[in-house]
Write a protein that holds these residues in place. Structure first.
Motif, mmCIF file in Angstrom:
data_model
loop_
_atom_site.group_PDB
_atom_site.id
_atom_site.type_symbol
_atom_site.label_atom_id
_atom_site.label_comp_id
_atom_site.label_asym_id
_atom_site.label_seq_id
_atom_site.Cartn_x
_atom_site.Cartn_y
_atom_site.Cartn_z
ATOM 1 N N UNK A 34 36.416 40.819 27.601
ATOM 2 C CA UNK A 34 36.037 41.328 29.188
ATOM 3 C C UNK A 34 36.278 40.005 30.100
ATOM 4 N N UNK A 35 36.730 38.714 29.345
ATOM 5 C CA UNK A 35 37.479 38.070 30.569
ATOM 6 C C UNK A 35 38.098 38.032 30.883
ATOM 7 N N UNK A 36 38.987 39.146 30.614
ATOM 8 C CA UNK A 36 40.302 38.679 31.573
ATOM 9 C C UNK A 36 40.031 40.541 32.276
ATOM 10 N N UNK A 37 39.013 41.042 32.453
ATOM 11 C CA UNK A 37 38.852 42.663 33.375
ATOM 12 C C UNK A 37 39.022 41.968 34.474
ATOM 13 N N UNK A 38 38.671 41.584 35.298
ATOM 14 C CA UNK A 38 38.718 40.890 36.802
ATOM 15 C C UNK A 38 40.172 40.994 36.969
ATOM 16 N N UNK A 39 40.922 40.290 36.059
ATOM 17 C CA UNK A 39 41.647 39.876 36.524
ATOM 18 C C UNK A 39 43.575 41.181 35.956
ATOM 19 N N UNK A 40 42.412 42.078 35.313
ATOM 20 C CA UNK A 40 43.884 43.149 35.102
ATOM 21 C C UNK A 40 43.231 44.035 36.284
ATOM 22 N N UNK A 41 42.020 44.100 36.658
ATOM 23 C CA UNK A 41 41.411 44.808 38.134
ATOM 24 C C UNK A 41 41.978 44.308 38.941
ATOM 25 N N UNK A 42 42.449 42.807 39.269
ATOM 26 C CA UNK A 42 42.504 42.377 40.782
ATOM 27 C C UNK A 42 44.275 43.302 40.709
ATOM 28 N N UNK A 43 45.444 42.781 39.540
ATOM 29 C CA UNK A 43 45.953 43.244 39.140
ATOM 30 C C UNK A 43 46.926 44.800 40.011
ATOM 31 N N UNK A 44 45.375 46.192 39.208
ATOM 32 C CA UNK A 44 45.658 47.235 39.455
ATOM 33 C C UNK A 44 45.322 47.200 40.686
ATOM 34 N N UNK A 45 44.199 46.470 41.461
ATOM 35 C CA UNK A 45 43.904 46.191 42.847
ATOM 36 C C UNK A 45 45.028 46.344 43.889
#
Length: 147
Positions: A98-109
Motif C-alpha cells: 500500500x505504501x507505494x500505491x500512490x507512486x504507481x498511480x502517479x506513474x500511470x496517470x
C-alpha cells in the motif's frame, strides 16, 4: 540498477508475494526468479548483457533495439502490456504494498502508455516516461532488487 529493470521489479512483485526481508529488502527468492526471467528475455531478444550492465553502472537507459525488446519481453511475460501494446501498470496496485500505491498511480496517470511504432518501442517510451516522472523511485527500486 538500470531503469529497464523496472519491468523486472514490477514483474516479480506481480507474480510473487512481496515478502520483504529485514529492513525493507526484497526477498532473495524474488531476486533469484527475476534473474532467471532476465536471462530468458536477454536470450529471446538478443539484448546485450554487457550493454545493459554498463548502463546499469551509469544509470542510463540505452536507446538500443535489443534493450527496447527486452523491456517488452518482461512486460509481456507478466501481462503488463497487452496484445494491442497498451500498458497495464495500474493492475500492480492490487499486489504491491500500500505504501507505494500512490507512486504507481502517479506513474500511470502521468505516463499511461507512450505509444511507439511497435511493442518494443512502446515499452521503451513508457519506461522512459516513468524515469522522467519519478526517477528517484525507479532507481531506488532497481538498486534494491538487483543491486
Amino acid at each position: 540498477m538500470g531503469p529497464w529493470h523496472l519491468s523486472l521489479l514490477l514483474a516479480a512483485l506481480t507474480i510473487y508475494d512481496f515478502v520483504p526481508a529485514s529492513q525493507g529488502e526484497i526477498n532473495p527468492m524474488i531476486i533469484k526468479q527475476v534473474k532467471k526471467l532476465r536471462m530468458r528475455c536477454l536470450n529471446q531478444t538478443g539484448a546485450s548483457e554487457e550493454l545493459m550492465d554498463h548502463s546499469v553502472q551509469n544509470r542510463l537507459l540505452p536507446n538500443d533495439p535489443g534493450v527496447k525488446c527486452f523491456l517488452h519481453c518482461m512486460f509481456d511475460m507478466f501481462g503488463l502490456i497487452d496484445s494491442q501494446n497498451i500498458m497495464h501498470l495500474e493492475s500492480l496496485v492490487e499486489v504491491l504494498p500500500e505504501e507505494i500505491h500512490d507512486t504507481i498511480i502517479g506513474l500511470v496517470g502521468a505516463c499511461g502508455t507512450k505509444k511507439g511504432k511497435d511493442g518494443c518501442e512502446t515499452a521503451y517510451e513508457t519506461v522512459k516516461c516513468y524515469i522522467d516522472v519519478n526517477g528517484k523511485f525507479i532507481w531506488k527500486q532497481m538498486v534494491s532488487l538487483l543491486g
